[in-house]
Structures are given as C-alpha cells and as structure tokens.
Design an enzyme around this catalytic site. Structure first.
Site, short mmCIF file in Angstrom:
data_model
loop_
_atom_site.label_atom_id
_atom_site.label_comp_id
_atom_site.label_asym_id
_atom_site.label_seq_id
_atom_site.Cartn_x
_atom_site.Cartn_y
_atom_site.Cartn_z
N HIS A 71 0.77 -1.26 0.00
CA HIS A 71 0.00 0.00 0.00
C HIS A 71 0.80 1.30 0.00
O HIS A 71 0.24 2.35 0.31
CB HIS A 71 -0.95 0.03 1.21
CG HIS A 71 -2.17 -0.83 1.07
ND1 HIS A 71 -2.12 -2.20 0.93
CD2 HIS A 71 -3.51 -0.51 1.07
CE1 HIS A 71 -3.35 -2.68 0.86
NE2 HIS A 71 -4.20 -1.69 0.92
N GLU A 83 -13.67 -8.91 -0.79
CA GLU A 83 -14.42 -7.64 -0.85
C GLU A 83 -14.68 -7.28 -2.32
O GLU A 83 -14.44 -6.16 -2.77
CB GLU A 83 -13.62 -6.52 -0.18
CG GLU A 83 -13.19 -6.87 1.23
CD GLU A 83 -12.35 -5.79 1.90
OE1 GLU A 83 -12.75 -5.32 2.97
OE2 GLU A 83 -11.30 -5.42 1.36
N GLU A 89 -19.37 -2.48 0.25
CA GLU A 89 -18.61 -1.61 1.17
C GLU A 89 -18.93 -0.14 0.89
O GLU A 89 -19.07 0.27 -0.27
CB GLU A 89 -17.11 -1.88 0.98
CG GLU A 89 -16.26 -1.09 1.95
CD GLU A 89 -14.76 -1.33 1.77
OE1 GLU A 89 -14.38 -2.37 1.19
OE2 GLU A 89 -13.98 -0.46 2.22
N CYS A 91 -11.36 2.53 6.93
CA CYS A 91 -11.35 3.21 5.63
C CYS A 91 -12.64 3.96 5.34
O CYS A 91 -12.62 5.05 4.75
CB CYS A 91 -11.06 2.21 4.52
SG CYS A 91 -12.14 0.77 4.55
N CYS A 92 -13.79 3.39 5.75
CA CYS A 92 -15.06 3.97 5.28
C CYS A 92 -15.45 5.31 5.93
O CYS A 92 -15.80 6.25 5.19
CB CYS A 92 -16.20 2.97 5.45
SG CYS A 92 -15.94 1.41 4.61
N HIS A 143 -11.45 -6.85 -6.25
CA HIS A 143 -11.76 -5.98 -5.10
C HIS A 143 -12.48 -4.73 -5.62
O HIS A 143 -11.96 -4.00 -6.47
CB HIS A 143 -10.43 -5.64 -4.41
CG HIS A 143 -10.58 -4.82 -3.18
ND1 HIS A 143 -10.49 -3.45 -3.19
CD2 HIS A 143 -10.80 -5.17 -1.89
CE1 HIS A 143 -10.64 -2.99 -1.96
NE2 HIS A 143 -10.83 -4.02 -1.15
O1 FUB Z 1 -6.91 -1.71 1.55
C1 FUB Z 1 -7.34 -0.43 1.94
C2 FUB Z 1 -8.83 -0.42 2.20
O2 FUB Z 1 -9.14 -1.34 3.25
C3 FUB Z 1 -9.69 -0.91 1.05
O3 FUB Z 1 -9.97 0.05 0.11
C4 FUB Z 1 -10.89 -1.38 1.75
O4 FUB Z 1 -11.68 -2.24 0.95
C5 FUB Z 1 -10.33 -2.06 2.96
O5 FUB Z 1 -10.01 -3.37 2.68
ZN ZN Z 2 -14.08 1.23 3.38
#
Ligand code: FUB
Ligand code: ZN
Length: 674
Positions: free
Chosen positions: A169, A343, A359, A439-440, A291
């Site tokens: 990441h 996901e 999500e 994250c959300c 994903h």
């Molecule tokens: O991997 C970063 C974030 O965490 C992703 O965008 C989400 O789906 C969660 O898995």
């Molecule tokens: Zn999220």
C-alpha cells in the site's frame, strides 16, 4: 468522440456555498461529529476503541529521521517485521519502536486532512486549521530528504521500499496524501503538504516507470492514478500525467509485475491478479472484477487519463467497465461488491441481499468514477447512478447522528444470522463506532464535505447541474464571474429553482439533468422551445437577465421496481423507490419475520412526510398480507401442502439510508409480491 472542448470540470469548493437543507445537515455532521472524532481516533485517544497508531507512526518516523541525522553512519536499524498487514501490540500493550496498525494507516491522516480542507472551504475555522497545520508539521517531519514518505517502511526498514507494491500500500498511501495535499492547498492556500506530496511523487517517478533501470511496477491498491491526475490538473506538470498514464497502461501486462517482484513465474496462458484488476491490460478488460474499491478507483483514474489525453480506446474500456458494473453487478442501492471474499465483485447478476458486501468505500468509489465519466461526457447515465449511490449505498454508511458507521451495507438483515452464521459475520446488524480498518468513515467525510464537486461542473460554454443540491454558485461566464443560485427540495420533492443573479450578456448554457426516475416534469420561467434535450440533460443556451429564474418540477411518485430476471435473489420480489431514494422495510415498523410479508402491487402506494431523530423524510405505505405462523403446526419442519393463512397488513417503507437508527432489527429492501 472524446473532445477537450466538451470537458467540464467541478467548480472549486470555495465557489459553491451549499445552502441545501439535506446536504448541509450531512456536512454539519461531518464537521461537528466525524472530523473531531477522527482526530481523536488518529491520536489513539478514544476510550474503548482499538488504537489507530496513525499519528504515533508519523511521530516515530520523525524520531528515527532525527536519530539518523544525529548518529549518521552509527545509526543501527532495528529489526522490525516486514510484510505484516496489521501489526498489533502484544498482550502487555507495551509498544516497541516498530510500525503499528494496518500497513495503510498513513492514509487515515490524509483522508482526515482532505475532509478538514473541504470543511474549511465551507466553514472557516481557525482552531481546526491550526490543528491541521500541526498535524501536517508532524507528517512533513517524517519525510525523507529525497521525498519518500510512508511510515511503514520508514519505521520498519527503509531497505525494502517498493519491494512489495502488490500488498503493502505505499502507492495507495501516496495517492491519498496527494488528494489531501491538493485539497488543503485549495482550501487554505498553504502548500507545505503539497510540496511534500510533490516531492514524494517525483521520488516515485524516479524509481518506478517504463524506463530502463526503473521498477516496472504499479499500485497494488489503486488511487495513485486519479491522485496524480488531480496533481497534474493543479500543477500542469506533465511528469504527473505521464506517471498516471504509465500506471494505467502497465497494469496487467505480462510478465506480471506482481510475479516479478516476488520472483514467481506465471504459467503459460494463466490469468492471475483479478483481485487487483491486473489480470490483463486495462484496455482489454470488459468486466469489472476483483476488489470493488480497487476497481472503481482504477476506473476513475482511467477515465481521468482518457479524458485528459483524448484517448478514445481507453475511454471505451471505461465505458465497458461502467456497463459491466451498472448493468450486471450493482445493487439497487448503488452498492457494489457482492461478495465478502476479497471484498469483491461477483459474477454477473449474482447479487445476494443478505450476504452482500457493498462496502461504503466502494459506493463512494462508484461516485468518483461516475463524476469522472461525466467530466468527459455529459450523459445522465452517469449522474443517475451517481445520485443513486449517494443517497443510498453511500449515506447508509453513516447513522443519522453521524456517530456510527456501516462498512458493509447489506440489503437484508436478520440480526441473529449476523451473530450465528459465519457466512454473514461481515454483516453487522448495528452501525459501529469505528473500525480497526477505518477506511469507510473518513472516506464518507471527504465525500460529503465536497458534495458540490459532484453536483456541478462547468466549462466555457456554461454550467451543468448533475445533482439538485441547493447552493450559491460563482460560475465563470465568458471571462466574468457570475452568481447563480439553486434551491432544491430534493430528495423529498422535485421542485428546483435556478436563478441567475446578474445579466449574462453573451450566450451561456445552463444544462440540467432530467432524472431517469422521473416520467413527468415541467419547466417554467422559459419557453420550452428554448430547451434542447440531449443525453438526459436539458440545455438552455441564451443571454440571461439578472434575477431570471427557471423552475423545474420533477414529479416524485413512489415506484415499484423489479430486478432483471437473471438476478436469482430478487425474483418474485419488488422494491420501492421514490425519486432518488430506495426504500426498505424495518422490523421497527413491520414486526419481525419480514420474509412473511407480501405486497399487493395492484394497490396504490401512499406517502407522507414524517420525522425521525429530527430528520424530515417521506414514509411510504403499501398494502399486502403477512403469512400467519400457525402455532399448532410450528413443531413440524415440513408438512403436506395446504394454502397458508395470511392476514391483511399495511407495509411501512422507510428510506434505506435511514435504516437502523432505531436499534437492532430485521431489514429488507426487497419484498415478495403477492
Ligand atoms: O486496503 C485499503 C482499504 O481497506 C480498502 O480500500 C478497503 O476495501 C479495505 O479493505
Ligand atoms: Zn471502506
């Protein structure tokens, strides 16, 4: 055909003052609840919540940098774990010097700054700005002189940077950093974070790319593509465009970079990396796979590159992927990602309601993708979906009080199943305060506080209204700034006023979307012969007089919706929509065992205004029956057929995004037809 003349761009946030009742309330929640809460979370000060370690990691990276400066070659790198996706302290809770949290924890800071920036452009707040400035100082102190800035490697072992682009990441955190830096610069004029982001971008460009001697990699989790395009649009530096285009075009080429970086060999003909949308070059992709968040972030970046470079072939790929999502893989709520395994998108028409992943970030990403397609091509197929996702799959992610969140947005919930059925463990029957993988909520915060960027775009010809959100706009007409006011009663009533405040003395277009859910609408204030309809938009091109006002009235009626027959889960069922809002049944109104309810689709639906927790909304009632569970027969699991006993019932439907604000209970979007 892609044509630069037709591109339109969102107005700068400072140029739109949101006055809309509905969205202003959401923005206030972000400003008053989410932003302060997240700052506490980033600093591990929320009692009872799992620590984030985000700001702690930046401070730790800053300390290491200082130690290195002081000790020079004497500095000894500690041995810390690498390739761990999440690092948690042991039972003693004693922290050692390593990185903690998820590998992408840095992105939480960036999303927070981005939301702060957008919020500051609407509501200047000296105290918040000072906190943000101080946080930026901490982050910039961690940055290496050469520009590298990812605390996972800065802390754990710098020798390994860019060795695992697939999983770790770095380029994802970089992308979020860029988005934050641009937003903060545009909101405050301060460029410290922007300089840091640019330096990091140039460091990446030095080490990754098509040229000999560079790593031929690309992001494992996309976002850098669209972020680099944001940076390019601000700076005009072609190096950022080139890197974004490289990331888009390199993805999926063979040999797969993700194999190369781990010394693996791909078998002849084998296709891997669907999860990362890297199974084949993006121009050859026809189906949205893998994903879901990664997918829509990639497609957003592709749309940016296609538009800016007038790359027809790439735009066609975007259109195919768009169609794959909206025609085969999207829930009626604008949720995407049907399976929790990875996901991910599932196969076409596989849209289970009770195990849905959907999500919140994925719906947000779909909004990003839609807006970028719209920038290239004004067509209501994009804004219709953008509106759908926003009012349903996105907003359901946050409670009405802004204090708890859904990560997963199912369309059917039986709380007991969430606790007892492992296949549904990802489905929470109640919104959560925060998440270890957070994250959300911050993604919601940055989207809601920048909502005007999705509502309006402009170009030399005029203004394009995609979403009916009330606001005071400063648009550019010719070389002058002109004020246009929009008042709207959406999403509960389809009445919209568009008022031009000053004379506009050369032809200027105001284009407005005609929502696909609307069968009857009227336009007043102008002769309808002056309105040209194209691709779902009404265009009025003329000179305007001060205070000239156009009124649009989009009739909002409750509508019964059915799914494509190939969606096995929804056959024999209907859903209720009114305007952009998708409805659901809740136990709080209809009792438990929602599966026993059937709606009589021949009876008219009634609606009336109501209020829940201070929020006005429209409630819908339908007529139907509920099967009676006959006590005497309850003990036998099966019995010889007989027609079931049913009783007449009035079914109450509430907006899907408002579900679960009255405690835990069953919920279902789809209801069986009688
Ligand atoms: O991997 C970063 C974030 O965490 C992703 O965008 C989400 O789906 C969660 O898995
Ligand atoms: Zn999220």
């Amino acid at each position: 055909m892609l044509n630069k003349q037709c591109i339109s761009k969102p107005l700068l946030l400072k140029k739109v003052k949101i006055t809309d009742n509905f969205w202003k309330k959401e923005m206030e929640l972000v400003r008053k609840e989410v932003i302060p809460y997240q700052w506490e979370a980033l600093n591990d000060r929320v009692e009872g919540a799992a620590p984030s370690f985000c700001m702690r990691n930046y401070k730790r990276a800053g300390e290491i940098k200082e130690q290195k400066k002081v000790l020079g070659s004497e500095y000894k790198q500690e041995e810390y774990p690498l390739d761990t996706f999440e690092t948690l302290p042991d039972e003693s809770h004693q922290l050692d010097g390593c990185f903690y949290g998820f590998v992408f924890q840095d992105s939480d800071f960036s999303k927070w700054i981005e939301a702060v920036a957008y919020s500051l452009s609407q509501y200047p707040d000296k105290q918040l700005e000072q906190i943000a400035d101080e946080a930026i100082d901490i982050v910039c102190k961690a940055q290496r002189e050469d520009g590298y800035l990812d605390t996972y490697y800065l802390i754990n072992n710098e020798d390994y940077i860019f060795t695992n682009l697939r999983d770790l990441h770095e380029l994802y955190c970089f992308g979020h950093l860029v988005e934050a830096a641009v937003a903060y610069y545009e909101a405050t004029g301060k460029d410290k974070l922007l300089q840091a982001a640019k330096k990091f971008a140039l460091f990446i460009e030095k080490h990754i790319g098509i040229e000999e001697g560079k790593k031929h990699g690309y992001p494992g989790h996309e976002i850098a593509e669209m972020a680099l395009m944001t940076l390019y649009q601000l700076e005009g530096d072609k190096r950022f465009l080139k890197l974004a285009k490289y990331f888009v075009d390199e993805r999926g080429k063979k040999p797969y970079y993700f194999d190369v970086e781990r010394g693996e060999i791909c078998k002849e003909g084998e296709e891997k990396y669907h999860y990362h949308q890297a199974h084949r070059p993006v121009r050859e992709q026809n189906e949205a796979v893998g994903h879901a968040v990664r997918g829509v972030y990639l497609y957003s970046g592709m749309a940016d590159v296609a538009r800016e470079t007038e790359d027809e072939e790439l735009f066609l790929a975007c259109e195919r992927l768009w169609n794959s999502i909206v025609n085969e893989k999207m829930y009626i709520t604008g949720g995407i990602g049907a399976t929790h395994l990875g996901e991910a998108f599932s196969f076409p028409y596989d849209l289970p309601n009770d195990t849905a992943y959907a999500e919140t970030c994925a719906s947000i990403g779909l909004v990003f993708f839609a807006r970028r397609m719209l920038e290239a091509k004004i067509d209501s197929q994009y804004s219709d979906v953008m509106e759908l996702a926003l009012y349903n799959g996105v907003l359901s992610g946050m409670a009405l009080d802004g204090k708890s969140f859904f990560y997963v947005n199912p369309l059917e919930v039986v709380p007991e199943a969430c606790y007892k059925d492992e296949r549904k463990h990802h489905v929470k029957p109640i919104r959560q305060k925060w998440f270890g993988c957070a994250c959300c909520p911050p993604n919601l915060a940055r989207l809601i506080s920048s909502i005007s960027r999705y509502a309006f775009t402009e170009n030399e010809q005029g203004l394009y209204i995609h979403l009916y959100i009330g606001g005071e706009l400063t648009a550019v007409a010719g070389k002058e700034e002109k004020h246009i006011s929009i008042q709207s009663k959406f999403p509960w009533d389809g009445l919209v006023d568009i008022e031009v405040k000053e004379d506009i003395t050369s032809p200027y277009t105001i284009a407005f979307r005609i929502p696909s859910w609307c069968n009857t609408y009227s336009i007043s204030g102008i002769d309808s012969s002056q309105v040209t309809i194209k691709d779902g938009y009404g265009y009025i091109t003329k000179e305007w007089k001060a205070r000239e006002c156009i009124t649009l009235d989009f009739k909002m009626e409750p509508t019964i919706i059915i799914a494509n027959e190939k969606v096995r889960e929804d056959i024999g069922k209907v859903a209720i929509k009114r305007g952009p809002i998708v409805y659901c049944m809740e136990q709080a109104d209809n009792g438990n065992n929602l599966h026993l309810i059937q709606i009589d689709t021949t009876k008219p639906l009634q609606w009336k205004e109501k209020e829940l927790l201070g929020e006005k909304f429209v409630e819908i009632k339908g007529e139907g029956v509920k099967t009676i569970i006959e006590d005497a027969k309850q003990s036998s699991l099966y019995r010889t057929y007989e027609s079931r006993k049913k009783e007449a019932t009035t079914i109450t439907f509430v907006p899907y995004y408002m579900w679960n604000n009255r405690g835990e209970g069953e919920m279902s979007v789809w209801v069986r037809e009688l």
